[in-house]
Scaffold this motif. Sequence first.
Motif, short mmCIF file in Angstrom:
data_model
loop_
_atom_site.label_atom_id
_atom_site.label_comp_id
_atom_site.label_asym_id
_atom_site.label_seq_id
_atom_site.Cartn_x
_atom_site.Cartn_y
_atom_site.Cartn_z
N PHE A 1 0.82 -1.18 0.04
CA PHE A 1 0.03 0.02 0.02
C PHE A 1 0.94 1.11 -0.07
CE2 PHE A 1 -4.50 -1.03 1.41
CZ PHE A 1 -4.62 -1.99 0.45
N LEU A 2 2.05 1.29 0.83
CA LEU A 2 2.86 2.70 0.71
C LEU A 2 3.48 2.86 -0.74
CD1 LEU A 2 4.36 2.08 4.35
CD2 LEU A 2 2.77 3.75 3.75
N GLU A 3 3.74 1.60 -1.43
CA GLU A 3 4.44 1.76 -2.73
C GLU A 3 3.30 2.41 -3.48
OE1 GLU A 3 5.34 -2.16 -3.51
OE2 GLU A 3 7.22 -2.17 -2.32
N ASN A 4 1.93 2.13 -3.39
CA ASN A 4 1.16 2.30 -4.23
C ASN A 4 -0.09 3.59 -4.08
OD1 ASN A 4 0.76 0.56 -6.68
ND2 ASN A 4 1.49 -0.68 -4.82
N PHE A 5 -0.11 4.21 -2.63
CA PHE A 5 -1.04 5.04 -2.17
C PHE A 5 -0.51 6.06 -1.36
CE2 PHE A 5 -3.80 1.14 -2.27
CZ PHE A 5 -4.13 1.23 -3.55
N SER A 6 -0.63 7.31 -1.52
CA SER A 6 -0.03 8.41 -0.67
C SER A 6 -0.57 8.41 0.75
CB SER A 6 -0.19 9.92 -1.29
OG SER A 6 -1.50 10.17 -1.66
N ARG A 7 -1.86 7.93 0.79
CA ARG A 7 -2.40 7.91 2.19
C ARG A 7 -2.87 6.33 2.50
NH1 ARG A 7 -4.96 11.72 -0.67
NH2 ARG A 7 -5.06 14.07 0.10
N VAL A 8 -2.45 5.90 3.70
CA VAL A 8 -2.97 4.61 4.24
C VAL A 8 -3.30 4.87 5.53
CG1 VAL A 8 -2.00 2.36 4.92
CG2 VAL A 8 -1.02 3.68 2.79
N ILE A 9 -4.38 3.98 5.85
CA ILE A 9 -5.20 4.17 7.10
C ILE A 9 -5.61 2.75 7.51
CG2 ILE A 9 -5.95 6.70 6.89
CD1 ILE A 9 -8.62 5.60 6.35
N LEU A 10 -5.66 2.67 8.80
CA LEU A 10 -6.09 1.27 9.28
C LEU A 10 -7.66 1.57 9.98
CD1 LEU A 10 -3.08 0.36 11.54
CD2 LEU A 10 -3.56 0.11 9.09
N ALA A 11 -8.37 0.27 9.78
CA ALA A 11 -9.78 0.45 10.29
C ALA A 11 -10.06 -0.73 11.20
CB ALA A 11 -10.95 0.29 9.24
N GLY A 12 -10.55 -0.25 12.72
CA GLY A 12 -10.87 -1.52 13.59
C GLY A 12 -9.52 -1.78 14.30
N GLY A 13 -9.92 -2.61 15.35
CA GLY A 13 -8.81 -3.27 15.99
C GLY A 13 -8.33 -2.37 17.17
N ASP A 14 -7.25 -2.79 17.84
CA ASP A 14 -6.60 -2.22 18.92
C ASP A 14 -5.43 -1.24 18.65
OD1 ASP A 14 -5.56 -1.68 21.17
OD2 ASP A 14 -5.38 -3.52 21.95
N PRO A 15 -5.45 0.00 18.76
CA PRO A 15 -4.52 0.84 18.40
C PRO A 15 -3.04 0.36 18.97
CG PRO A 15 -6.34 2.23 19.13
CD PRO A 15 -6.90 0.80 19.34
N GLU A 16 -3.00 0.03 20.20
CA GLU A 16 -1.65 -0.31 20.71
C GLU A 16 -1.27 -1.70 20.05
OE1 GLU A 16 -2.07 -1.51 24.80
OE2 GLU A 16 -2.79 0.40 25.37
N ARG A 17 -1.77 -2.35 19.25
CA ARG A 17 -1.28 -3.47 18.49
C ARG A 17 -0.34 -2.94 17.21
NH1 ARG A 17 -6.05 -6.20 16.46
NH2 ARG A 17 -4.70 -7.31 15.25
#
Length: 205
Positions: free
Chosen positions: A44-60
């Motif tokens: 994703f970092l190679e193909n998109f200038s923005r990457v986000i995560l959805a759901g889950g535990d932020p500490e992980r």
Amino acid sequence: MSKAVRGDITGVILVGGKSRRMGVDKAFLELGGKPLFQRILELFLENFSRVILAGGDPERFAEYGLPLLPDLYPGSPLGGIYTALSQADTEAVFVSSCDLPFPNPAVLRYLCSLKDGFDAVVPETPKGYEPLFALYGKNCLDPIRSQLESGDFCAYAWYSQARVRVVSPAELASLDPDGTAFCNVNTPEQFAEVAAGAAKRRPAE
């Protein structure tokens, strides 16, 4: 060969799964010395200038320094798709689960290239739709929200309410000749089988 980074699509990695059948967090299972999550992230970092995560535990995922959005409709991948799409700065997002062993860059770029004129671009395999390696636009928000509010969490039941470009297995065959782009692992036995065969794969280009 370097690839163009797209600024008009946000990359979204769904990290809210419970990994119940695996017994451990699938995102951090290592294949070739690299966690499955990191394999997706690097693509994703190679193909998109923005990457986000959805759901889950932020500490992980804190060490990666990425925005993590709490699910607005917890408990399903569809809720994660809705959460990310509703809060993304771009008109489209490309969504992936966090546990694909062999995310395919050629397939990703091909799906993204088809977005104009459609609300979503979704690959199909002989087993059915692959909604967790697909592209979604903002016009998908209303039908997804309506379905979620009805209590139906099927990731593709709303497709008839939007302009969905289904990408057939025949279209993808030359981009995924070994048929592993949508391989996923849900049990220790499946992961052991994938790990055993990984050394025989040639990297996707």
